[in-house]
Design a protein around this motif. Structure first.
Motif, PDB file in Angstrom:
ATOM      1  N   SER A  53      42.276  13.701  22.395  1.00 36.51           N
ATOM      2  CA  SER A  53      41.192  12.577  22.791  1.00 36.51           C
ATOM      3  C   SER A  53      42.383  10.931  23.085  1.00 36.51           C
ATOM      4  O   SER A  53      42.189   9.985  23.606  1.00 36.51           O
ATOM      5  N   LYS A  54      43.017  11.030  21.961  1.00 30.46           N
ATOM      6  CA  LYS A  54      44.110   9.840  21.770  1.00 30.46           C
ATOM      7  C   LYS A  54      45.134   9.565  23.120  1.00 30.46           C
ATOM      8  O   LYS A  54      45.347   8.982  23.068  1.00 30.46           O
ATOM      9  N   MET A  55      45.468  11.062  23.279  1.00 33.51           N
ATOM     10  CA  MET A  55      46.499  10.585  24.701  1.00 33.51           C
ATOM     11  C   MET A  55      45.395  10.770  25.722  1.00 33.51           C
ATOM     12  O   MET A  55      46.084   9.879  26.276  1.00 33.51           O
ATOM     13  N   ASN A  56      44.342  11.207  26.087  1.00 34.04           N
ATOM     14  CA  ASN A  56      43.506  10.651  27.123  1.00 34.04           C
ATOM     15  C   ASN A  56      43.092   9.127  27.020  1.00 34.04           C
ATOM     16  O   ASN A  56      43.367   8.376  28.178  1.00 34.04           O
ATOM     17  N   ASP A  57      43.299   8.667  25.769  1.00 24.70           N
ATOM     18  CA  ASP A  57      42.958   7.256  25.807  1.00 24.70           C
ATOM     19  C   ASP A  57      44.359   6.830  26.053  1.00 24.70           C
ATOM     20  O   ASP A  57      43.963   5.279  26.820  1.00 24.70           O
ATOM     21  N   GLU A  58      45.724   6.348  25.951  1.00 26.10           N
ATOM     22  CA  GLU A  58      46.843   6.220  25.530  1.00 26.10           C
ATOM     23  C   GLU A  58      46.713   6.464  27.423  1.00 26.10           C
ATOM     24  O   GLU A  58      47.372   5.576  28.570  1.00 26.10           O
TER      25      GLU A  58
ATOM     26  N   LEU B   9      41.113  16.227  18.848  1.00 30.60           N
ATOM     27  CA  LEU B   9      41.570  14.495  18.356  1.00 30.60           C
ATOM     28  C   LEU B   9      42.813  14.187  19.234  1.00 30.60           C
ATOM     29  O   LEU B   9      42.754  13.224  19.479  1.00 30.60           O
ATOM     30  N   ILE B  10      43.702  14.893  19.119  1.00 35.05           N
ATOM     31  CA  ILE B  10      45.072  15.157  19.924  1.00 35.05           C
ATOM     32  C   ILE B  10      44.868  14.843  21.470  1.00 35.05           C
ATOM     33  O   ILE B  10      45.208  13.368  21.562  1.00 35.05           O
TER      34      ILE B  10
ATOM     35  N   TYR C 156      53.591  12.666  22.094  1.00 35.73           N
ATOM     36  CA  TYR C 156      53.301  13.571  21.182  1.00 35.73           C
ATOM     37  C   TYR C 156      54.057  15.249  21.256  1.00 35.73           C
ATOM     38  O   TYR C 156      53.692  15.745  19.816  1.00 35.73           O
TER      39      TYR C 156
ATOM     40  N   GLU D  24      45.038   3.889  29.441  1.00 29.27           N
ATOM     41  CA  GLU D  24      44.840   2.614  29.085  1.00 29.27           C
ATOM     42  C   GLU D  24      46.409   1.939  30.311  1.00 29.27           C
ATOM     43  O   GLU D  24      46.756   0.974  30.823  1.00 29.27           O
TER      44      GLU D  24
END
Length: 266
Positions: A231-236, A228-229, A193, A239
């Motif tokens: 949140s996406k980074m946390n999810d990735e 939002l950014i 990112y 995983e």
């Protein structure tokens, strides 16, 4: 039509894609159109000034998260410059960010050997190696470089921190491979990112009740909704960590997990 001026065009690439920023990957945005323009300019330079052309393309491709293409361009720039210090540093950094540690260390050590008075590269390489507990390699750097005798306090602290982490990992029987895999997962998400030179405070938190990890940026450099950014980074990140833990047979919530999270991610 005039041919692109190499230094000018490469400076444009660096100013747009090689400085601290949140990546704009929209091909139709203003920066997306600029990227396409500069990519064409770098390709046009490959025959007349291959070092500049490959370097510029490498910077653009790493901005685009195109791992294979970026590594290939940086490798070509390094080779065609006869292992020029700056080109080698680009290549070594890209290798390290993408987790090719052995190859990156080899490049870093060669940079030090050929540039023994270069204080900037000495500090950056020692910091990178110390963060990932390459203790023997740091010792090798200290033995080779002439900068060692005038080493500043920041670099001394980087070395001490690396040694302290290594000692704790050994105390709790945590493998270096596992440590580096987890630590590299954070970089992998972060630099997807953000552009490679970005330096912002990056912390993570471990939720013991829910057994989840969160990544938090304390100083953001983007205009989009930061929640939002993040949140996406946390999810990735979560995983990636699940895969790493499975590969190393580590249980979430275990003593190894808690100790490793502290030293890798905080």
């Amino acid at each position: 039509m005039l041919a692109p001026i190499p230094a000018t065009k490469l400076n444009e690439v660096i100013e747009c894609f090689g400085v601290p920023c949140y990546k704009d990957l929209n091909a139709f945005s203003k920066i997306g159109k600029k990227k396409a323009e500069l990519k064409r300019a770098m390709q046009a330079l490959l025959s007349s000034d291959p070092v500049t052309g490959h370097t510029g393309l490498g910077i653009i491709y790493i901005y685009e998260n195109q791992k294979i293409l970026s590594l290939n361009e940086f490798r070509l720039a390094c080779e065609k410059s006869n292992f020029g210090a700056n080109q080698a540093m680009h290549y070594g950094n890209a290798l390290f960010i993408y987790g090719h540690f052995d190859e990156a260390v080899e490049v870093y050590l060669k940079i030090i050997y050929q540039n023994r008075n270069d204080q900037d590269k000495f500090q950056r390489i020692v910091k990178r190696l110390s963060e990932f507990c390459f203790e023997d390699e740091v010792k090798h750097v200290l033995e080779m470089s002439y900068v060692t005798r005038i080493m500043n306090e920041e670099t001394k602290n980087d070395i001490k921190q690396g040694v302290a982490i290594r000692m704790h990992l050994e105390k709790f029987n945590i493998s270096l491979d596992f440590y580096r895999s987890v630590r590299q997962s954070v970089d992998k998400v972060f630099f997807y990112y953000f552009s490679l030179p970005t330096q912002v405070d990056c912390t993570t938190h471990f939720d013991l009740d829910n057994l989840t990890y969160t990544l938090e940026l304390n100083d953001t450099l983007f205009e989009e909704d930061p929640l939002l950014i993040i949140s996406k980074m946390n999810d990735e990140l979560q995983e990636l960590l699940i895969d790493v833990y499975e590969q190393h047979d580590i249980d979430f919530g275990s003593e190894q997990d808690r100790i490793t999270v502290y030293f890798n991610l905080v």
